[in-house]
Design an enzyme around this catalytic site. Structure first.
Site, PDB file in Angstrom:
ATOM      1  N   CYS A  73       0.862  -1.174   0.000  1.00 41.61           N
ATOM      2  CA  CYS A  73       0.000   0.000   0.000  1.00 41.61           C
ATOM      3  C   CYS A  73       0.905   1.232   0.000  1.00 41.61           C
ATOM      4  O   CYS A  73       1.705   1.399   0.928  1.00 41.61           O
ATOM      5  CB  CYS A  73      -0.899  -0.014   1.237  1.00 41.61           C
ATOM      6  SG  CYS A  73      -1.897   1.467   1.475  1.00 41.61           S
ATOM      7  N   CYS A 183      -0.798   3.824  -6.521  1.00 47.14           N
ATOM      8  CA  CYS A 183      -1.677   3.061  -5.634  1.00 47.14           C
ATOM      9  C   CYS A 183      -1.767   1.654  -6.187  1.00 47.14           C
ATOM     10  O   CYS A 183      -1.915   1.472  -7.409  1.00 47.14           O
ATOM     11  CB  CYS A 183      -3.062   3.713  -5.577  1.00 47.14           C
ATOM     12  SG  CYS A 183      -4.297   2.755  -4.653  1.00 47.14           S
TER      13      CYS A 183
END
Length: 261
Positions: A73, A183
Site C-alpha cells: 500500500c 496506488c
C-alpha cells in the site's frame, strides 16, 4: 531456508497486484494476504490513523509467524513504514510510486502521477519528487473515489470511466509521456488507461520492483524458501470476499476467507 510465509497487507484488494508479482517471481514462497477493506481507503485518513491500522495489520501477520512483511500500500508505506521498522524485528518491504524511472526516461519532460491524497501529501513522497521537480514537470493528481469504486466491485463502471477521464485530461494536456501509478489498486485499471491515454504514454507501477526487492532481502537474511514445492497462499479480508475473488484467478477462491479483524 525458511518455509515461514511472507505477509502482505493493503488497505483492501489492490495489493493483490503486488501479490501477483511476488508469486510470479517467488513461486515457492508461502504467502498470507490481508485486505483491510473495512477501513479502505487509507488515503483519506490522518497519518496517525494510518500508522495505527498498519501496526494492527502487522501484528496479525506476525502472529501467523510471517518472516517478512510487504506493505503493499503506497499510503501505508509513505506514512507508516518507518514506525513499523522501528517497532517490529522482522524485515519490511515498502512500496512507493516509481517516480525515478519515469523522471529519468521522459522525453517530453512531463510525467503524471496518480495517487491517493495520503501518498501525495506524505513527507516521503515529497522528498522523492523534490529530487526531480527542477528538471521536469510533475503533474500530481489525487485519484479520489477510484479505490472506493474498485472495492465496491465497480472496476468497469461508467462512474470509473468518468473519473479517469477527469483525472487524466490535465496530464494529457501537459503532454506527459509517463504515467506513474501511485496506488496498488490502479494496475487493475490498465485496460482503461490504455484506452484513454495517447499511445505514446508509458505506464509504470512498482510491482516488479517490489518483488525483486523482496527476493533480495530474503536472500540477505537467509529467509528464502528453497524447496521445489509450490507455495501455498491464503487471502483474508474483513469485508465481502466477492471483490477479491473476482480479481484473483478462479483456482484461488477456496483460499479466500472472511476474517473479523
Amino acid at each position: 531456508m525458511s518455509t515461514k510465509p511472507i505477509g502482505i497487507f493493503d488497505s483492501g484488494v489492490g495489493g493483490t497486484s503486488i501479490w501477483n508479482e511476488l508469486h510470479l517471481r517467488l513461486p515457492h514462497e508461502n504467502t498470507i494476504y490481508l485486505a483491510d477493506s473495512k477501513n479502505s481507503p487509507y488515503g483519506t485518513k490522518t497519518q496517525q490513523e494510518i500508522i495505527e491500522l498498519s501496526i494492527k495489520n502487522s501484528e496479525y501477520l506476525i502472529s501467523k509467524d510471517c518472516k517478512l512483511i510487504v506493505v503493499a500500500c503506497n499510503t501505508a508505506t509513505t506514512n507508516a513504514i518507518k514506525v513499523l521498522r522501528e517497532r517490529f524485528d522482522i524485515p519490511f518491504i515498502g512500496i512507493e510510486p516509481a517516480i525515478k524511472p519515469a523522471a529519468l526516461n521522459t522525453k517530453t519532460k512531463a510525467i503524471g502521477i496518480l495517487a491517493t491524497r495520503g501518498t501525495l501529501s506524505s513527507e516521503l513522497f515529497h522528498q522523492t519528487t523534490d529530487l526531480y521537480n527542477d528538471k521536469i514537470r510533475v503533474i500530481e493528481q489525487e485519484g479520489e473515489g477510484i479505490v472506493q469504486l474498485i472495492e465496491s466491485g465497480k472496476l468497469d463502471s461508467t462512474e470509473m470511466t468518468a473519473l479517469l477521464k477527469l483525472y487524466l485530461q490535465p496530464m494529457i494536456d501537459a503532454n506527459i509521456d509517463y504515467l506513474v501509478l501511485g496506488c496498488t489498486h490502479y494496475p487493475y485499471l490498465l485496460p482503461q488507461f490504455l484506452e484513454l491515454l495517447p499511445a505514446h504514454v508509458k505506464i509504470i507501477d512498482s510491482g516488479r520492483a517490489v518483488a525483486k526487492q523482496t527476493e533480495l532481502v530474503l536472500k540477505e537474511n537467509d529467509l528464502l524458501n528453497n524447496s521445489m514445492t509450490k507455495g501455498k497462499s491464503q487471502f483474508h479480508t474483513n469485508a465481502s470476499t466477492e471483490v477479491i475473488t473476482q480479481l484473483l484467478e478462479e483456482k484461488y477462491k477456496d483460499q479466500i476467507s472472511y476474517l473479523d479483524f
